[in-house]
Design a protein around this motif. Structure first.
Motif, PDB file in Angstrom:
ATOM      1  N   ALA A  75       0.820  -1.107  -0.149  1.00  0.00           N
ATOM      2  CA  ALA A  75      -0.020   0.054   0.172  1.00  0.00           C
ATOM      3  C   ALA A  75       0.801   1.325  -0.059  1.00  0.00           C
ATOM      4  O   ALA A  75       1.873   1.324   0.633  1.00  0.00           O
ATOM      5  N   SER A  76       0.380   2.179  -0.758  1.00  0.00           N
ATOM      6  CA  SER A  76       1.248   3.514  -0.799  1.00  0.00           C
ATOM      7  C   SER A  76       0.198   4.681  -1.127  1.00  0.00           C
ATOM      8  O   SER A  76      -0.816   4.482  -1.800  1.00  0.00           O
ATOM      9  N   SER A  77       0.410   5.664  -0.343  1.00  0.00           N
ATOM     10  CA  SER A  77      -0.430   6.887  -0.463  1.00  0.00           C
ATOM     11  C   SER A  77       0.400   8.422  -0.401  1.00  0.00           C
ATOM     12  O   SER A  77       1.314   8.372   0.574  1.00  0.00           O
ATOM     13  N   THR A  78       0.094   9.147  -0.945  1.00  0.00           N
ATOM     14  CA  THR A  78       0.188  10.522  -0.641  1.00  0.00           C
ATOM     15  C   THR A  78      -0.879  11.242  -0.353  1.00  0.00           C
ATOM     16  O   THR A  78      -1.675  11.443  -1.765  1.00  0.00           O
ATOM     17  N   ILE A  87      -3.403   0.204  -3.851  1.00  0.00           N
ATOM     18  CA  ILE A  87      -3.143  -1.133  -3.053  1.00  0.00           C
ATOM     19  C   ILE A  87      -2.802  -2.188  -3.966  1.00  0.00           C
ATOM     20  O   ILE A  87      -3.518  -2.233  -5.220  1.00  0.00           O
ATOM     21  N   ASP A  88      -1.652  -2.772  -3.834  1.00  0.00           N
ATOM     22  CA  ASP A  88      -1.148  -3.667  -4.664  1.00  0.00           C
ATOM     23  C   ASP A  88      -1.467  -5.123  -4.020  1.00  0.00           C
ATOM     24  O   ASP A  88      -1.285  -5.222  -2.931  1.00  0.00           O
ATOM     25  N   GLY A  89      -1.536  -6.510  -5.038  1.00  0.00           N
ATOM     26  CA  GLY A  89      -1.385  -7.654  -4.422  1.00  0.00           C
ATOM     27  C   GLY A  89      -0.690  -8.574  -5.522  1.00  0.00           C
ATOM     28  O   GLY A  89      -0.790  -8.603  -6.656  1.00  0.00           O
ATOM     29  N   LEU A  90       0.216  -9.411  -4.971  1.00  0.00           N
ATOM     30  CA  LEU A  90       1.004 -10.345  -5.903  1.00  0.00           C
ATOM     31  C   LEU A  90       0.686 -12.028  -5.277  1.00  0.00           C
ATOM     32  O   LEU A  90       0.884 -12.345  -4.160  1.00  0.00           O
ATOM     33  N   ILE A  91       0.169 -12.471  -6.196  1.00  0.00           N
ATOM     34  CA  ILE A  91      -0.331 -14.039  -5.903  1.00  0.00           C
ATOM     35  C   ILE A  91       0.476 -15.090  -6.544  1.00  0.00           C
ATOM     36  O   ILE A  91       0.872 -14.875  -7.903  1.00  0.00           O
ATOM     37  N   THR A  92       1.122 -15.863  -5.880  1.00  0.00           N
ATOM     38  CA  THR A  92       1.945 -17.013  -6.400  1.00  0.00           C
ATOM     39  C   THR A  92       1.410 -18.365  -5.581  1.00  0.00           C
ATOM     40  O   THR A  92       1.142 -18.167  -4.590  1.00  0.00           O
ATOM     41  N   TYR A  93       1.920 -19.269  -6.342  1.00  0.00           N
ATOM     42  CA  TYR A  93       1.783 -20.655  -5.694  1.00  0.00           C
ATOM     43  C   TYR A  93       2.766 -20.945  -4.702  1.00  0.00           C
ATOM     44  O   TYR A  93       4.012 -20.751  -5.070  1.00  0.00           O
ATOM     45  N   LYS A  94       2.473 -21.524  -3.660  1.00  0.00           N
ATOM     46  CA  LYS A  94       3.393 -22.032  -2.695  1.00  0.00           C
ATOM     47  C   LYS A  94       4.438 -23.008  -3.221  1.00  0.00           C
ATOM     48  O   LYS A  94       5.809 -23.040  -3.009  1.00  0.00           O
TER      49      LYS A  94
END
Length: 246
Positions: free
Chosen positions: A107-110, A140-147
């Motif tokens: 997450a980032s914001s100004t 808001i960012d999201g990164l989804i990967t398989y374990k």
């Protein structure tokens, strides 16, 4: 651009004061006793502190601000806040049927806020706050990967060959805000503490979805994902603040 907004907002604070306050009536001399009383009142008025500097922490991150007393019940304020969180592990097992994937969030914001607060009660720190927030890179960012790798029949595919999904949602532009809280922007004592609870009324975010390798077909769901995010127009505005009065 940010510096221009900041300077314009400070001018706004002083400009509002000129309309909110009037010059005190000319003191009339009746006798030596009344003159002494009037001088005492003037001295007490001169000691009233009308400026406040604050540091804050909340949903918008860390920030600082300035406030100017306009009248007994109104204070003008300007505040800047920023946050930057990267690669925060999020447990998604509560939302999914399995825990085969990892989710890294960011997450980032100004944000630059320009507004005012209204203190309706003389002997209470309760207040109402309202104004306009300028949102810059609120996302808001999201990164989804398989374990682990996945298996198709007798074939096992390594997790690095499965691919990844990247989701990004971004808000921008001007957003009105409203809320309430406790603790004045210009406290009665030299130092003060406060909390603000409210929300920004923003436009719907722009959403992007990227996927590669075996997960590439997931990109076809971007339109549905955008539709699902259309209702996310309320951004929480919760801040804890410590103020120095001068």
């Amino acid at each position: 651009m940010k510096i221009n907004l900041l300077l314009a907002s400070i001018v706004f604070c002083y400009g509002m004061q000129s309309f909110a306050q009037q010059l005190p009536n000319t003191l009339k001399e009746k006798n030596s006793t009344s003159l002494g009383s009037s001088n005492k009142d003037l001295n007490e008025t001169a000691k009233i502190r009308k400026n406040g500097l604050n540091l804050s922490f909340g949903t918008s991150g860390f920030g600082f601000g300035y406030a100017r007393k306009l009248s007994q019940k109104f204070n003008a304020m300007i505040a800047y806040s920023s946050i930057n969180i990267k690669d925060k592990e999020v447990d998604v097992s509560k939302f999914l049927d399995n825990d085969d994937v990892d989710f890294l969030g960011g997450a980032s914001s100004t944000i630059l806020d320009v507004g005012a607060e209204y203190v309706p009660f003389k002997n209470s720190s309760f207040k109402l706050a309202f104004g306009l927030g300028f949102l810059n890179n609120v996302q808001i960012d999201g990164l989804i990967t398989y374990k682990e790798g996945i298996q198709y029949g007798d074939v096992i595919i390594a997790k690095q060959d499965v691919g990844k999904i990247i989701i990004n949602s971004k808000w921008s532009g001007a957003a009105p805000f409203i809320g309430f809280g406790f603790g004045r922007a210009i406290p009665k004592n030299r130092f003060g503490f406060g909390i603000d609870i409210g929300t920004y009324f923003a436009k719907s975010p722009k959403v992007s979805l990227e996927a590669d390798k075996l997960l590439a077909p997931t990109q076809d769901e971007q339109e549905n994902l955008q539709a699902a995010f259309e209702s996310l127009t309320f951004i929480p505005r919760i801040q804890f603040r410590v103020t120095y009065n001068f």
